[in-house]
Design a protein around this motif. Sequence first.
Motif, short mmCIF file in Angstrom:
data_model
loop_
_atom_site.label_atom_id
_atom_site.label_comp_id
_atom_site.label_asym_id
_atom_site.label_seq_id
_atom_site.Cartn_x
_atom_site.Cartn_y
_atom_site.Cartn_z
N CYS A 27 11.29 21.04 6.73
CA CYS A 27 10.61 21.96 5.83
C CYS A 27 11.20 21.88 4.41
N GLN A 28 12.53 21.80 4.35
CA GLN A 28 13.18 21.69 3.02
C GLN A 28 12.76 20.41 2.32
N ALA A 29 12.71 19.32 3.09
CA ALA A 29 12.32 18.03 2.50
C ALA A 29 10.87 18.10 2.00
N PHE A 30 9.99 18.70 2.79
CA PHE A 30 8.58 18.82 2.38
C PHE A 30 8.47 19.65 1.10
N CYS A 31 9.28 20.69 1.02
CA CYS A 31 9.21 21.57 -0.14
C CYS A 31 9.57 20.81 -1.43
N LYS A 32 10.63 20.02 -1.36
CA LYS A 32 11.05 19.22 -2.53
C LYS A 32 9.95 18.26 -2.95
N ARG A 33 9.33 17.64 -1.95
CA ARG A 33 8.27 16.68 -2.24
C ARG A 33 7.05 17.39 -2.84
N ARG A 34 6.73 18.55 -2.26
CA ARG A 34 5.59 19.30 -2.79
C ARG A 34 5.83 19.62 -4.27
N ILE B 145 0.83 -1.21 0.00
CA ILE B 145 0.00 0.00 0.00
C ILE B 145 0.87 1.27 0.00
N ILE B 146 0.48 2.22 -0.82
CA ILE B 146 1.11 3.55 -0.77
C ILE B 146 0.14 4.45 -0.01
N GLY B 147 0.58 4.96 1.13
CA GLY B 147 -0.33 5.74 1.98
C GLY B 147 -0.09 7.24 1.86
N PHE B 148 -1.08 7.93 1.28
CA PHE B 148 -1.02 9.40 1.26
C PHE B 148 -2.03 9.98 2.25
N GLY B 149 -2.43 9.16 3.22
CA GLY B 149 -3.47 9.60 4.14
C GLY B 149 -2.95 10.29 5.40
N ALA B 150 -1.69 10.04 5.74
CA ALA B 150 -1.19 10.44 7.06
C ALA B 150 -1.21 11.93 7.31
N GLY B 151 -1.58 12.30 8.52
CA GLY B 151 -1.57 13.71 8.90
C GLY B 151 -0.41 14.02 9.82
N PRO C 244 4.15 14.18 10.18
CA PRO C 244 5.44 14.08 9.51
C PRO C 244 5.99 12.66 9.63
N ASP C 245 6.68 12.21 8.59
CA ASP C 245 7.25 10.86 8.61
C ASP C 245 8.61 10.84 9.31
N PHE D 265 -13.84 16.82 3.98
CA PHE D 265 -13.53 18.22 4.32
C PHE D 265 -14.63 19.15 3.80
N GLY D 266 -15.73 18.55 3.37
CA GLY D 266 -16.88 19.34 2.91
C GLY D 266 -16.85 19.72 1.45
N THR D 267 -15.89 19.21 0.69
CA THR D 267 -15.81 19.55 -0.74
C THR D 267 -15.56 18.27 -1.56
N ASP D 268 -16.51 17.93 -2.39
CA ASP D 268 -16.48 16.62 -3.04
C ASP D 268 -15.67 16.56 -4.34
N GLN D 269 -15.22 17.73 -4.85
CA GLN D 269 -14.47 17.66 -6.12
C GLN D 269 -13.02 17.22 -5.92
N TYR D 270 -12.58 17.26 -4.66
CA TYR D 270 -11.15 17.10 -4.40
C TYR D 270 -10.82 15.82 -3.63
N VAL D 271 -9.53 15.47 -3.64
CA VAL D 271 -9.02 14.48 -2.69
C VAL D 271 -7.78 15.08 -2.04
N ARG D 272 -7.45 14.61 -0.84
CA ARG D 272 -6.27 15.14 -0.17
C ARG D 272 -5.17 14.09 -0.14
N LEU D 273 -3.97 14.52 -0.51
CA LEU D 273 -2.80 13.64 -0.40
C LEU D 273 -1.81 14.31 0.55
N SER D 274 -1.34 13.54 1.50
CA SER D 274 -0.29 14.05 2.39
C SER D 274 1.04 13.63 1.78
N TYR D 275 1.98 14.58 1.71
CA TYR D 275 3.31 14.18 1.21
C TYR D 275 4.30 14.02 2.36
N ALA D 276 3.77 13.61 3.51
CA ALA D 276 4.63 13.26 4.63
C ALA D 276 5.06 11.80 4.49
N CYS D 277 5.67 11.51 3.37
CA CYS D 277 6.23 10.17 3.12
C CYS D 277 7.42 10.35 2.18
#
Length: 396
Positions: free
Chosen positions: A291-298, A32-38, A40-41, A364-376
């Motif tokens: 923060c730098q690592a998150f920025c690269k991933r973003r 499984i690839i998990g983009f659900g986590a809220g 930091p990894d 999150f109250g908006t059905d057009q979107y999905v959320r991916l966490s890049y804390a991986c």
Amino acid sequence: MEVSQRAKGILPSATLAITNKAKVLKSQGLDIIGFGAGEPDFDTPDNIKEAACTALKEGFTKYTATEGIIALRKAVADKLKSRNGLDYTIDEILISSGAKHSLFNAFMCLLNPGDEVLLPLPYWVSYEEQIRLCGAKVVAVNPETNLKITGDTIRRQKTSKTKLLVLNSPSNPTGVVYSKKELKDIGEAVLETGLGIISDEIYEDFTYDGIKAESIVGVIPKLKEHTIIINGVSKTYSMTGWRIGYAAGPQNIIKAMGNLQAHSTSNPTSFAQKAAVEALTGPQESVSLMCQAFCKRRDYIVKALNSISGIRCPNPSGAFYVFPDVSDLYGKTTPKGTLVNSSQSFASALLEEELVAVVPGEAFGTDQYVRLSYACDMATIKKGMERIEHFVKNLS
Ligand SMILES: Cc1ncc(COP(=O)(O)O)c(C=O)c1O
């Protein structure tokens, strides 16, 4: 025995639900690839862990003052001064068992049944449940542009029952960060309309492209009397499991929140408080490295998602989430015959058919979107993007 009406009304956390489902599938041996986590990894920095170990060895394992140890309240006051330019005394600060707990205390002490709370869409799941638990009503507010509200949004939505506005910058789930100018516009409308603000600043240290997250109280100091600032060490120091959050606000409200806490949880964990003192006062390099690592991933994830036909992903300036619009794909069918016509069906099909976990925007109250966490890590992100591309290409 039967559960109360109040308890019956609580919906399970959709973000935790998808993470849990992914965990179950993973435990069955699936890749499984998990983009659900809220969270930091990264590991909690060693100096912080050592502070907790020292506290344990020294026997710091008993009740503390309900409102938190003075050293931690002072460290929070110093942080509010040095990072945000704000003046708070320790009597205006309450330490709780995570920012979620701080939020709950605040809503419980500010809301009467029937009060209305303006909640800008899309919003983090727990605000809604906590507000409803207080018997208050959530008024979901559509953003104007760029997933942000303005002062006029508040003026239009305010009724005689509106009590509070919840502001979350940087935002979970969108990653948007309000500028000083935007906060000033909102703050002026708040002062005009006499509302209170819950300002959830838990992601303040994760911003990119030279943008700095500001506290609305720093932008309009008069708002101090109208605002409860919520923050904590969970995200900034990768301490989600330690459960230390805090609230800063007018002394009478903080006192009431402390009274509520005294009869519910008492003090937050003693040695975790000592660790939080080290987090706030010790070396801060780990924060900028994260923060730098998150920025690269973003950068990678936004580019990869936008290269997939049918997905539009705004470039977030903060937090560690992307919130792509996948609604152009609604109406299509997966190779296994599942109709994708909502964020829920998109997320379920993606998990079942490509083993990728994302959180449906509906949560999150908006059905057009999905959320991916890049804390991986990057390798996981790359693999996940390939699978999402494969999933979308095979829709017909
Ligand atoms: C917007 C927001 N506020 C508060 C929290 C809660 O933080 P804590 O883990 O300190 O309770 C979270 C956690 O996901 C969050 O996303």
